[in-house]
Design a protein around this motif. Structure first.
Motif, PDB file in Angstrom:
ATOM      1  N   UNK A 217       0.821  -1.218   0.000  1.00 32.01           N
ATOM      2  CA  UNK A 217       0.000   0.000   0.000  1.00 32.01           C
ATOM      3  C   UNK A 217       0.852   1.263   0.000  1.00 32.01           C
ATOM      4  N   UNK A 218       2.004   1.189   0.686  1.00 32.24           N
ATOM      5  CA  UNK A 218       2.855   2.376   0.873  1.00 32.24           C
ATOM      6  C   UNK A 218       4.296   2.033   0.498  1.00 32.24           C
ATOM      7  N   UNK A 219       4.586   1.908  -0.779  1.00 31.28           N
ATOM      8  CA  UNK A 219       5.912   1.436  -1.203  1.00 31.28           C
ATOM      9  C   UNK A 219       7.051   2.411  -0.934  1.00 31.28           C
ATOM     10  N   UNK A 220       6.746   3.620  -0.478  1.00 30.73           N
ATOM     11  CA  UNK A 220       7.805   4.599  -0.231  1.00 30.73           C
ATOM     12  C   UNK A 220       8.076   4.813   1.259  1.00 30.73           C
ATOM     13  N   UNK A 221       7.535   3.937   2.109  1.00 36.89           N
ATOM     14  CA  UNK A 221       7.749   4.070   3.552  1.00 36.89           C
ATOM     15  C   UNK A 221       9.082   3.405   3.936  1.00 36.89           C
ATOM     16  N   UNK A 222      10.107   4.225   4.092  1.00 30.70           N
ATOM     17  CA  UNK A 222      11.438   3.698   4.395  1.00 30.70           C
ATOM     18  C   UNK A 222      11.447   2.908   5.704  1.00 30.70           C
ATOM     19  N   UNK A 223      10.728   3.413   6.712  1.00 30.57           N
ATOM     20  CA  UNK A 223      10.697   2.702   7.997  1.00 30.57           C
ATOM     21  C   UNK A 223      10.061   1.320   7.842  1.00 30.57           C
ATOM     22  N   UNK A 226      12.785  -0.997   6.713  1.00 29.12           N
ATOM     23  CA  UNK A 226      13.730  -1.280   7.799  1.00 29.12           C
ATOM     24  C   UNK A 226      13.150  -2.328   8.747  1.00 29.12           C
ATOM     25  N   UNK A 227      11.890  -2.155   9.099  1.00 30.73           N
ATOM     26  CA  UNK A 227      11.248  -3.111  10.007  1.00 30.73           C
ATOM     27  C   UNK A 227      11.083  -4.487   9.355  1.00 30.73           C
ATOM     28  N   UNK A 228      10.774  -4.501   8.061  1.00 27.43           N
ATOM     29  CA  UNK A 228      10.622  -5.784   7.375  1.00 27.43           C
ATOM     30  C   UNK A 228      11.950  -6.530   7.337  1.00 27.43           C
ATOM     31  N   UNK A 243      17.099  -9.395   0.007  1.00 27.01           N
ATOM     32  CA  UNK A 243      16.226  -9.102  -1.138  1.00 27.01           C
ATOM     33  C   UNK A 243      15.357  -7.883  -0.852  1.00 27.01           C
ATOM     34  N   UNK A 244      14.887  -7.752   0.382  1.00 29.20           N
ATOM     35  CA  UNK A 244      14.091  -6.584   0.760  1.00 29.20           C
ATOM     36  C   UNK A 244      14.936  -5.318   0.689  1.00 29.20           C
ATOM     37  N   UNK A 245      16.193  -5.415   1.130  1.00 34.28           N
ATOM     38  CA  UNK A 245      17.101  -4.269   1.050  1.00 34.28           C
ATOM     39  C   UNK A 245      17.276  -3.815  -0.389  1.00 34.28           C
ATOM     40  N   UNK A 246      17.485  -4.758  -1.294  1.00 33.74           N
ATOM     41  CA  UNK A 246      17.697  -4.410  -2.707  1.00 33.74           C
ATOM     42  C   UNK A 246      16.412  -3.816  -3.306  1.00 33.74           C
ATOM     43  N   UNK A 247      15.256  -4.373  -2.949  1.00 31.08           N
ATOM     44  CA  UNK A 247      13.990  -3.844  -3.450  1.00 31.08           C
ATOM     45  C   UNK A 247      13.743  -2.445  -2.931  1.00 31.08           C
ATOM     46  N   UNK A 248      14.061  -2.228  -1.662  1.00 36.66           N
ATOM     47  CA  UNK A 248      13.880  -0.892  -1.083  1.00 36.66           C
ATOM     48  C   UNK A 248      14.783   0.119  -1.750  1.00 36.66           C
ATOM     49  N   UNK A 249      16.044  -0.252  -1.977  1.00 38.55           N
ATOM     50  CA  UNK A 249      16.980   0.661  -2.602  1.00 38.55           C
ATOM     51  C   UNK A 249      16.523   1.042  -4.001  1.00 38.55           C
ATOM     52  N   UNK A 250      16.036   0.064  -4.754  1.00 40.96           N
ATOM     53  CA  UNK A 250      15.582   0.341  -6.119  1.00 40.96           C
ATOM     54  C   UNK A 250      14.332   1.221  -6.117  1.00 40.96           C
ATOM     55  N   UNK A 251      13.388   0.903  -5.235  1.00 33.36           N
ATOM     56  CA  UNK A 251      12.126   1.660  -5.208  1.00 33.36           C
ATOM     57  C   UNK A 251      12.351   3.096  -4.756  1.00 33.36           C
ATOM     58  N   UNK A 252      13.128   3.265  -3.684  1.00 32.81           N
ATOM     59  CA  UNK A 252      13.351   4.602  -3.152  1.00 32.81           C
ATOM     60  C   UNK A 252      14.243   5.433  -4.062  1.00 32.81           C
TER      61      UNK A 252
END
Length: 255
Positions: A217-223, A226-228, A243-252
């Motif tokens: 729902x909120x793909x830009x929530x950095x926190x 981090x929690x995931x 994998x979550x780290x890489x996805x977050x880096x790409x999305x953000x």
């Protein structure tokens, strides 16, 4: 019936509300804005009228307890070119809503007409936004006291109030849109706090499920990312955390 329980699907008309008022029958009013706008009286859904009329109630609910001038309502309903009849239309919508919401059996109704505007007076039992605020405050007090189980219970109840984006389906003016976004952000913070508490309680599996849904729902929530990653790491799944780290880096990075 509380707003977080399953509704009956039946509806009250303005005529029914008026009859109850004449007969001195108080109706338990509930207004729900944490999703599509809804109003209920004794568990039966009210017919709120046209989208513009619903928007009036939405603005008043977002600004509960505060006087909202008619001119502000005009600006929110017609952000660009209000018609010549805009003020008269707003007063008609508000009058319809006052009759619909009705007076309580022991006093005036919740929608108060003022000299230059209107005010919606409701309690936490009558407005889900207020209930959300109360639950968040209780959760933070429990968290500060070290009672994580109690904090989790309050946060779960706050989270359950969400039915979608605030006032979903209605057209908003600039100020109302900003206020809706602020409340949506508050709800996102509830999810993240709940996940954090679950992790502190040693429950990474429910935290992971909650956060994955949250980030859809909120793909830009950095926190949230981090929690995931923390939840996946706590569950012993280092590969998923990476994998979550890489996805977050790409999305953000795209933002």
């Amino acid at each position: 019936m509380r707003p977080w329980l399953k509704p009956t699907g039946r509806r009250y008309s303005a005529a029914t509300i008026g009859r109850c008022a004449r007969e001195g029958l108080g109706l338990m009013l509930e207004i729900r804005i944490l999703g599509p706008l809804e109003a209920w009286a004794d568990g039966l859904e009210l017919r709120l009228g046209t989208p513009k009329q619903q928007a009036v109630l939405g603005v008043l609910a977002l600004n509960h307890g505060q006087a909202v001038p008619v001119d502000d309502l005009v600006d929110e309903l017609w952000p660009h070119q209000p018609p010549a009849s805009a003020v008269a239309n707003v007063r008609t919508y508000a009058g319809n809503l006052r009759r619909l919401l009705g007076p309580a059996s022991n006093g005036p109704g919740p929608l108060v007409r003022l000299r230059a505007g209107y005010r919606l007076d409701v309690t936490a039992e009558q407005l889900d936004l207020l209930h959300l605020t109360r639950r968040r405050a209780a959760a933070e007090a429990a968290f500060a006291a070290g009672d994580l189980a109690d904090a989790a219970e309050h946060l779960e109840r706050a989270y359950a109030l969400r039915r979608g984006p605030v006032l979903a389906g209605l057209t908003h003016g600039t100020r109302t849109a900003a206020r809706c976004q602020a409340v949506d952000d508050d709800q996102a913070a509830v999810v993240e706090r709940l996940a954090e508490v679950r992790l502190m309680l040693g429950q990474p599996a429910p935290a992971t499920a909650l956060l994955k849904q949250h980030l859809r729902r909120h793909p830009l929530r950095e926190r949230g990312y981090v929690l995931l990653m923390r939840a996946q790491s706590d569950a012993g799944d280092a590969a998923e955390a990476l994998a979550t780290f890489e996805a977050a880096r790409a999305t953000l990075a795209e933002e």
